[in-house]
Design an enzyme around this catalytic site. Structure first.
Site, PDB file in Angstrom:
ATOM      1  N   THR A 272       0.843  -1.194   0.000  1.00  0.00           N
ATOM      2  CA  THR A 272       0.000   0.000   0.000  1.00  0.00           C
ATOM      3  C   THR A 272       0.881   1.247   0.000  1.00  0.00           C
ATOM      4  OG1 THR A 272      -1.867  -1.057   1.122  1.00  0.00           O
ATOM      5  CG2 THR A 272      -1.741   1.334   1.259  1.00  0.00           C
ATOM      6  N   PHE A 274       1.176   5.113   0.825  1.00  0.00           N
ATOM      7  CA  PHE A 274       0.601   6.153   1.666  1.00  0.00           C
ATOM      8  C   PHE A 274       1.166   7.504   1.251  1.00  0.00           C
ATOM      9  CE2 PHE A 274       0.037   2.344   4.094  1.00  0.00           C
ATOM     10  CZ  PHE A 274      -1.108   2.546   4.854  1.00  0.00           C
TER      11      PHE A 274
END
Length: 371
Positions: A272, A274
């Site tokens: 992921t 960010f």
């Protein structure tokens, strides 16, 4: 005497050994090219050169039927070469100023967002948890925090729409990014077992990333929560052996849960990205730029915008579109590309984007994260 399977495998092993040695030699030359580019202020990507490499590779084949496979192979090799040069440039670049101040993130302690905040700012930086993505933006607007850390896209499930919409709504600057490897786990109370689970809690992304595992347990009720760590906290507080959460090992340990099924995500390479947002831009040391704009709902408008990247030899690494409420079939676009605001080609592209679109805005110039 006819050759057998083991003979063929022995030949493959020998060829693989040659390939690895040649690949290592190629990376050594790539590093020297990276040093030259750094010394002369040249970009990592040279689209014209890469196209020429592909054409040469296809021309060297004895059997043209192998051309598609050879093209894919060389594209992957060149992608790895670019990554190598990017790492070299980042390692030799002066370190980016370490931001200080209060940091907000969505979820609770143990969430992937909290892990990203600790990774980017350091474990000792003060951190404040918020339930919703929007609350992080509101806290930054109100001056409660100085930076916000939010997930923007996952390598297996794509962009996180709500965060893109909030970026457009609040207009804060992206000042950095961080990559977190996401390993999803099914966690329950001590003494719980898979056979006894009836309800599972997680963020929608946690469910999406674990579809294959969940398909084997279709009798389980899936209950969406704001955050994977919040789901783990809820299961711990409920004290029900029939409940479980899809969360990180960090969250499971923090809330006293046991991992019932580890690494249940569909794709092992699950990362992921960010973003770090702030009230003011911070372009120092930037090698990546994010922009947003609107386009008229007419044929060819997106093509005419994107062609400028090819003309200026700038690598476009991400494009996302979001529908505009109340304007049927109209979209807001988000682009990420390599470069910095001092580069002449980047300035030319930004000028073309500004002139050829509506509500154009540079969302941020920052240093790209490299795994």
């Amino acid at each position: 005497m006819a050759e057998g399977l083991e003979d063929y495998r022995s030949q493959i092993d020998q060829l693989d050994g040659q390939l690895i040695r040649l690949f290592e030699q190629r990376l050594e030359v790539v590093q020297k090219i990276g040093q030259y580019k750094q010394a002369h202020g040249l970009p990592v990507l040279n689209a014209g050169r890469e196209q020429a490499v592909l054409e040469k590779a296809r021309a060297r084949l004895k059997d043209p039927a192998h051309a598609p496979a050879a093209t894919r192979l060389m594209q992957e090799i060149m992608a790895l070469s670019r990554e190598s040069q990017h790492r070299l440039l980042q390692q030799s670049a002066p370190p980016a100023p370490h931001p200080t101040g209060r940091v907000g993130y969505p979820g609770v302690a143990g969430s992937f967002s909290e892990q990203a905040a600790a990774s980017y700012f350091g474990e000792d930086q003060p951190r404040q948890a918020y339930v919703e993505f929007a609350q992080v933006f509101q806290a930054l607007q109100a001056g409660e925090i100085d930076y916000g850390v939010l997930p923007i896209e996952n390598s297996s499930t794509g962009g996180i729409a709500q965060v893109y919409d909030l970026l457009a709504q609040y207009g804060f600057s992206i000042v950095g990014e961080c990559l977190v490897e996401v390993n999803q786990n099914l966690a329950g109370l001590p003494g719980a077992c898979l056979e006894g689970i009836r309800r599972v809690y997680s963020h929608t992304q946690g469910f999406e990333q674990s579809r294959r595992f969940l398909s084997s347990h279709q009798d389980w009720v899936q209950i969406p929560f704001h955050n994977t760590a919040v789901a783990a906290q809820h299961v711990a507080q409920e004290g029900d052996l029939a409940q479980a959460a899809i969360c990180s090992r960090r969250a499971a340990k923090l809330y006293g849960l046991e991992v019932l099924a580890p690494d249940i995500q569909d794709i092992r390479e699950n990362v992921t990205r960010f973003i770090v947002i702030g009230r003011e831009p911070a372009p120092q040391g930037a090698d990546k730029v994010s922009v947003t704009f609107l386009l008229d709902h007419e044929a060819g408008t997106l093509y005419h915008i994107l062609r400028h990247f090819a003309q200026e030899r700038i690598n476009l690494v991400k494009i996302e579109s979001r529908p505009i409420p109340g304007a049927l079939w109209h979209y807001r676009f988000y682009l990420d590309f390599e470069g910095n605001l001092e580069n002449a080609q980047v300035r030319q592209v930004l000028r073309a984007l500004s002139e050829g679109s509506q509500e154009f805005k540079v969302l941020g110039a920052y240093r790209a994260a490299v795994r």
